[in-house]
Design an enzyme around this catalytic site. Structure first.
Site, PDB file in Angstrom:
ATOM      1  N   GLY A  10       0.532  -1.304  -0.060  1.00 36.57           N
ATOM      2  CA  GLY A  10      -0.050   0.014  -0.088  1.00 36.57           C
ATOM      3  C   GLY A  10       0.673   1.326   0.060  1.00 36.57           C
ATOM      4  CG  ASN A  87       0.665   1.227   4.810  1.00 41.53           C
ATOM      5  OD1 ASN A  87       0.130   2.017   5.656  1.00 41.53           O
ATOM      6  ND2 ASN A  87       0.368   1.540   3.384  1.00 41.53           N
ATOM      7  CE1 TYR A 152      -9.179  -0.223   8.403  1.00 39.50           C
ATOM      8  CE2 TYR A 152      -9.286   1.167  10.202  1.00 39.50           C
ATOM      9  CZ  TYR A 152      -8.704   0.778   9.199  1.00 39.50           C
ATOM     10  OH  TYR A 152      -7.642   1.431   9.292  1.00 39.50           O
TER      11      TYR A 152
END
Length: 241
Positions: A10, A87, A152
């Site tokens: 990422g 990441n 999340y």
């Protein structure tokens, strides 16, 4: 510590980019990973090289096990990748009663399955070299929860648990495994979401964090100074957790 070969997943994001630039300044050869943000990642690589650093682009879909392994095996031909920063992550927010299965699985797939797909192929080369650093980007949402982010929080909570367990498995092999849990960081993703009153209410330090502040903690965790630190989740949240 001499420069190592580092992979940042990422890398085209704001925090990922800051981590890539910081690791390059520390003398590491950085593989800037992306899947879709190719133009941004290419510009990041050019900027690092122009500043005297070493970087190259690596592109693959980390939710695709076979594609990820193929890309990493090609990179490993030049030697072990001894620094890994997991990441990459995505948001797809909704309160759970209104959350679709697609939203749930997408977030879990990138953070949790992506962690496995990238980390597992790199472990044995690290172990053989008797030196490795694995840092995963978690979130303050995994520590204190957040409305509308059950998927999340679950994904990042799984990363925290995986971090602690993997740290135990490789503790005698010269490999450390830690996580960083950012709070509210000033990125394009958060622009306009938090006004001054909200920041003052949520963050004891009364300000947003910067991507560079997260990158600084990651740089410490992969340094020789952090050789005796493993299995930890460090909150970079201005006191939120």
């Amino acid at each position: 510590m001499s420069g190592k070969r580092a992979l940042v997943t990422g890398g085209s994001g704001a925090i990922g980019g800051a981590i890539c630039r910081r690791l390059a300044r520390e003398g590491h050869h950085v593989y800037v990973h992306c899947h879709q943000g190719v133009a941004v990642a290419e510009e990041l690589v050019r900027g690092i090289v122009a500043a005297g650093g070493r970087a190259e682009l690596i592109r693959f879909d980390l939710t695709d096990t076979a594609a990820t392994r193929a890309a990493l095996e090609h990179a490993l031909e030049a030697g072990p990748i001894q620094i890994l920063v997991n990441n990459a992550g995505v948001h797809d927010d909704a309160v759970l009663p209104g959350m679709s299965a697609t939203q749930w699985h997408r977030v879990i797939d990138v953070s949790v399955n992506g962690f496995f797909n990238v980390t597992q192929p790199l472990l044995l080369p690290m172990i053989r070299a008797r030196w490795g650093r694995i840092v995963s980007l978690s979130s303050v949402a995994a520590l204190i929860g957040n409305k509308g982010q059950v998927n999340y929080a679950a994904a990042k909570g799984a990363l925290n648990s995986a971090t602690r367990a993997l740290a135990l498995e490789v503790a005698t092999r010269g490999v450390t495994v830690n996580a960083v849990a950012p709070g509210i960081i000033a990125t394009p993703m958060t622009d306009g979401l938090f006004d001054a009153a909200a920041v003052e209410r949520l963050v004891p330090m009364n300000r947003l964090g910067s991507p560079e502040e997260v990158a600084g903690v990651v740089a410490f965790l992969v340094s020789a100074d952090a050789a005796y630190l493993t299995g930890q989740v460090l909150s970079v949240s201005g006191g939120m957790a």
